[in-house]
Scaffold this motif. Sequence first.
Motif, PDB file in Angstrom:
ATOM      1  N   GLN A   1     100.704   5.673  -8.647  1.00  0.00           N
ATOM      2  CA  GLN A   1     100.483   4.766  -9.760  1.00  0.00           C
ATOM      3  C   GLN A   1     101.778   4.053 -10.049  1.00  0.00           C
ATOM      4  OE1 GLN A   1      98.896   5.284 -13.771  1.00  0.00           O
ATOM      5  NE2 GLN A   1      97.824   6.970 -12.834  1.00  0.00           N
TER       6      GLN A   1
ATOM      7  N   GLN B   1     104.422   3.022  -8.544  1.00  0.00           N
ATOM      8  CA  GLN B   1     105.704   3.503  -8.049  1.00  0.00           C
ATOM      9  C   GLN B   1     106.056   2.722  -6.802  1.00  0.00           C
ATOM     10  OE1 GLN B   1     105.148   7.788  -7.558  1.00  0.00           O
ATOM     11  NE2 GLN B   1     107.080   8.051  -8.607  1.00  0.00           N
TER      12      GLN B   1
ATOM     13  N   ARG C   1     120.189  15.174  -4.893  1.00  0.00           N
ATOM     14  CA  ARG C   1     120.368  13.771  -5.208  1.00  0.00           C
ATOM     15  C   ARG C   1     121.316  13.697  -6.393  1.00  0.00           C
ATOM     16  NH1 ARG C   1     115.375   9.458  -5.602  1.00  0.00           N
ATOM     17  NH2 ARG C   1     115.948   8.437  -3.674  1.00  0.00           N
TER      18      ARG C   1
ATOM     19  N   PRO D   1     104.773  22.208  -9.975  1.00  0.00           N
ATOM     20  CA  PRO D   1     106.227  22.210  -9.991  1.00  0.00           C
ATOM     21  C   PRO D   1     106.808  21.059 -10.810  1.00  0.00           C
ATOM     22  CG  PRO D   1     105.420  21.287  -7.936  1.00  0.00           C
ATOM     23  CD  PRO D   1     104.223  21.498  -8.816  1.00  0.00           C
TER      24      PRO D   1
ATOM     25  N   ASP E   1     110.371   3.445  -2.781  1.00  0.00           N
ATOM     26  CA  ASP E   1     111.712   3.987  -2.927  1.00  0.00           C
ATOM     27  C   ASP E   1     111.711   5.174  -3.885  1.00  0.00           C
ATOM     28  OD1 ASP E   1     114.401   3.718  -2.129  1.00  0.00           O
ATOM     29  OD2 ASP E   1     114.890   3.059  -4.153  1.00  0.00           O
TER      30      ASP E   1
ATOM     31  N   PHE F   1     103.810  14.455  -7.592  1.00  0.00           N
ATOM     32  CA  PHE F   1     104.495  14.951  -8.774  1.00  0.00           C
ATOM     33  C   PHE F   1     105.529  16.012  -8.414  1.00  0.00           C
ATOM     34  CE2 PHE F   1     100.776  13.480 -11.333  1.00  0.00           C
ATOM     35  CZ  PHE F   1     101.516  12.607 -12.102  1.00  0.00           C
ATOM     36  N   GLY F   2     105.466  16.470  -7.179  1.00  0.00           N
ATOM     37  CA  GLY F   2     106.338  17.549  -6.745  1.00  0.00           C
ATOM     38  C   GLY F   2     107.801  17.186  -6.884  1.00  0.00           C
ATOM     39  N   PRO F   3     108.643  18.169  -6.807  1.00  0.00           N
ATOM     40  CA  PRO F   3     110.038  17.923  -7.095  1.00  0.00           C
ATOM     41  C   PRO F   3     110.812  17.404  -5.903  1.00  0.00           C
ATOM     42  CG  PRO F   3     109.665  20.244  -6.782  1.00  0.00           C
ATOM     43  CD  PRO F   3     108.358  19.559  -6.540  1.00  0.00           C
ATOM     44  N   SER F   4     110.191  17.189  -4.789  1.00  0.00           N
ATOM     45  CA  SER F   4     110.993  16.664  -3.686  1.00  0.00           C
ATOM     46  C   SER F   4     111.242  15.197  -3.946  1.00  0.00           C
ATOM     47  CB  SER F   4     110.236  16.851  -2.374  1.00  0.00           C
ATOM     48  OG  SER F   4     108.997  16.200  -2.464  1.00  0.00           O
ATOM     49  N   PHE F   5     112.177  14.638  -3.162  1.00  0.00           N
ATOM     50  CA  PHE F   5     112.569  13.270  -3.482  1.00  0.00           C
ATOM     51  C   PHE F   5     111.929  12.253  -2.658  1.00  0.00           C
ATOM     52  CE2 PHE F   5     116.408  15.490  -4.192  1.00  0.00           C
ATOM     53  CZ  PHE F   5     116.244  15.461  -5.526  1.00  0.00           C
ATOM     54  N   ALA F   6     112.241  11.078  -3.119  1.00  0.00           N
ATOM     55  CA  ALA F   6     111.840   9.919  -2.406  1.00  0.00           C
ATOM     56  C   ALA F   6     112.625   9.849  -1.104  1.00  0.00           C
ATOM     57  CB  ALA F   6     112.140   8.770  -3.294  1.00  0.00           C
ATOM     58  N   VAL F   7     113.759   9.208  -1.117  1.00  0.00           N
ATOM     59  CA  VAL F   7     114.496   9.060   0.144  1.00  0.00           C
ATOM     60  C   VAL F   7     115.122  10.407   0.506  1.00  0.00           C
ATOM     61  CG1 VAL F   7     116.334   7.841   1.309  1.00  0.00           C
ATOM     62  CG2 VAL F   7     115.025   6.706  -0.475  1.00  0.00           C
ATOM     63  N   ASN F   8     114.881  10.857   1.709  1.00  0.00           N
ATOM     64  CA  ASN F   8     115.468  12.109   2.157  1.00  0.00           C
ATOM     65  C   ASN F   8     116.619  11.812   3.109  1.00  0.00           C
ATOM     66  OD1 ASN F   8     114.259  14.620   1.111  1.00  0.00           O
ATOM     67  ND2 ASN F   8     112.377  13.584   1.714  1.00  0.00           N
ATOM     68  N   PRO F   9     117.557  12.774   3.202  1.00  0.00           N
ATOM     69  CA  PRO F   9     118.769  12.496   3.986  1.00  0.00           C
ATOM     70  C   PRO F   9     118.464  12.128   5.434  1.00  0.00           C
ATOM     71  CG  PRO F   9     118.995  14.543   2.756  1.00  0.00           C
ATOM     72  CD  PRO F   9     117.606  14.067   2.544  1.00  0.00           C
TER      73      PRO F   9
ATOM     74  N   THR G   1     110.868  19.177 -11.956  1.00  0.00           N
ATOM     75  CA  THR G   1     112.320  19.241 -11.798  1.00  0.00           C
ATOM     76  C   THR G   1     112.961  19.239 -13.168  1.00  0.00           C
ATOM     77  OG1 THR G   1     112.272  16.857 -11.630  1.00  0.00           O
ATOM     78  CG2 THR G   1     112.636  18.064  -9.602  1.00  0.00           C
TER      79      THR G   1
ATOM     80  N   ASP H   1     113.859  19.346  -1.687  1.00  0.00           N
ATOM     81  CA  ASP H   1     113.304  20.417  -0.869  1.00  0.00           C
ATOM     82  C   ASP H   1     114.385  21.191  -0.136  1.00  0.00           C
ATOM     83  OD1 ASP H   1     110.751  19.800  -1.535  1.00  0.00           O
ATOM     84  OD2 ASP H   1     110.540  18.298   0.059  1.00  0.00           O
TER      85      ASP H   1
END
Lengths: 662, 151
Positions: free
Chosen positions: B49, B51, A612, A582, B54, B15-23, A584, A602
């Motif tokens: 590597q 990162q 975001r 995947p 955050d 590498f996935g598209p989810s984020f670092a900080v989640n709501p 973005t 997600d």
Amino acid sequence: MIIELGHYALVLALATAFVQAALPIMGARLNDRALMELASSAALACFLLVAFSFAVLTFAYVTSDFSVRNVWENSHSLKPLIYKISGVWGNHEGSMLLWLLILVFFSALVATFGRNLPETLKANVLAVQAWIAVAFTLFILLTSNPFARLIPAPGEGKDLNPILQDIGLAIHPPLLYLGYVGFSVCFSFAIAALIEGRIDAAWARWVRPWTLAAWTFLTAGISMGSYWAYYELGWGGWWFWDPVENASFMPWLAGTALLHSALVMEKREALKIWTVLLAIMTFSLSLLGTFLVRSGVLTSVHAFATDPTRGVFILAILVFFIGGAFSLFAFRASRLKSGGIFAPISREGALVFNNLILTTATATVLTGTLYPLVLEALTGDKISVGPPFFNMTFGLLMLPLLFAVPFGPLLAWKRGDLAGVSQRLFAAVAVGLFFGCIYYYVMNGGPILALFGIALGVYVIVGALTDLALRSGLGKVAGNVAWRRFSGLPRSAFGTALAHIGLGVTLIGIVAVTAFETETVVEMKPGMTVDAGGYTLRFDGMRNGSGPNYSEESGHFTIMSGGVVVTDIWSSKRLYQARRMPTTEAGIRTFGLSQLYVSLGDQISEGGIVVRIWWKPMILCIWGGTLFMMAGGFVSLSDRRLRVGAPTRAKRPKTIPVGAAE
Amino acid sequence: MNRFLLALFLLMASFGPSFAVNPDEVLADPALEARARALSAELRCMVCQNQSIDDSNAELAKDLRVLVRERLVNGDSDAAVIDYVVSRYGEFVLLKPRLETKTMILWGMPILLLLAGAATLLVASVKRSRQSRGTPLSDDEKEKLKKLLQP
């Protein structure tokens, strides 16, 4: 068959490079013209052979010839044509071939445009270029052969890493390599000067255009890479102090220093030894960068240890060239005497200050990048050196340099008048503070340091303009006279001003984004709104779509200002079929110099998705500034002095042994 | 070896598209959340590597972010949070290493080089200005000059 021809061409290129590495240098020793002239034809032949070999690999990619292992590993028949082509250098073997192609391209350029060079110097320069070419051709042939076949040929390829399937890959590596490898010419000139044991202002004049060209391309490459990372990775960051980034940033810093010290050498015959040393260091850092990126030592020391062939080979190249160059320097540098006396407060002095800071900054980045590796190898202790370290040390080092930038061009050669120049720059300081306060006011406060950061950026810009204004006599003579003087200024003056303006613009962008960026992380359901940077974003919903080799989910956002719809943003998540990977695709909208950046996360609950949203004030200044720098580089390259200066000199004795000139 | 594979797997996952900080991680108190973000930027994601936690969306980074926030809510100072994380995960977790014996060269390098460079320049300029002024004639030379000048 054609693949084998490409492979064979590369072997022939190696043979040609061997000839070019050995015979011309003997010719220079024996004063044999025939041997020396061999260098140019060999360089051209070598370039054509490597170019053919590269074309063959490209052909294999375009026709999706999966019987070639390299193509099978990194391509896919459904991939758009542009990514098939850029995929050629989107992998280890191909990128090394590109490296080599650019190296021999520069040799061919020296052979073609170096007609005015003294015979022996040209022969030696091309020979040194060929040593490098021999090393890297051997590396490709022995450890990273892109032409290896697969039997039987698979039906479909494994596809290119989706992150690399972007227009960025088509542009970024070639530009970066043009910069990186372009410095090889400066290195070869330095080694040739050491071999001959003489060096003069004419030498600096020949080196400067190559430095300028390499520097300009490297600036473009780094800047392009930064923007690519910014929009592709979806984190909204534009510089990560990643070792791979540092690997390209170090030659840039050293190259910038070289650009300035070569100036002193050309104009004032001073800093000769230092300039030679810098030329060696700059290309050494390019080699080191290649080693760091290509050996896998960065991923982890262990990854390097599991397959050390490539790493050890590049390390050997590194040790040979850097070690050899520095030993040669140690033996011969004493023969290069420096001339040109100057007072500490002078333009030379300012340029020396520039060199001191830039070299220290380079060393700081180098230590920070290598320290964890070395420490772990020596003691087993694991530490991390990351952005907070670099921001702090590098930032502190840059402050005095940025403040000094406008002083340089305003100070006179030999002996300058610091008080006078400070007086002339008073306006620039005032304008800077004025704009800093205005921005601060508009932004409703914020960190007080931001005010001074913006002020510093504006001061650098106005300071560069002050130089142009003073040189054209603005305000002292009639308007039309000033205009005539202004248009009569040498192009290099505009080049300097443009590059310095660019520095100021980039600084403003960095400060503004760092201090005033806003970030919102929320879970959004259709119809929900979020405020960012004075705009309101409304999430409208998701839509599924697909591209040639991926499927995607896109979110649609309407952007409103004061209740009126201004524009909209699509932000997507893609899934590439071949690798099930995947990515973005952030949605970005530009407002003036600022940007709204929307990235999808997600799906947590039914119909809701994590979003975001960043507001990035003045962020385009960061890359806009580098455009100014590049423009400065090109304008400076077109300067009359660099175009025709050397030929007029060529009639007279070109290099006088320095000892005799003292 | 298993740990290495795990790390590799987590790296891939990151590498996935989810984020670092989640709501769901965000603290209600904006001041405390700002401190948490600032601290997170200084802490390394152990399995990624280069990162910070955050920026990373690896599971381990998330755990660490939650841990930092828990400590902050419990009233720890910034330094105390960092000390706690270091005591649990080692110095490797700090993106800005502390000044210690083993990081002396790292931190000292910029200052050392600046001083060395400045000292070299100073010596060179003193030497050069002495050279350019020249040395006065010795008595012998004065004598010779006198002889030469006398007809």
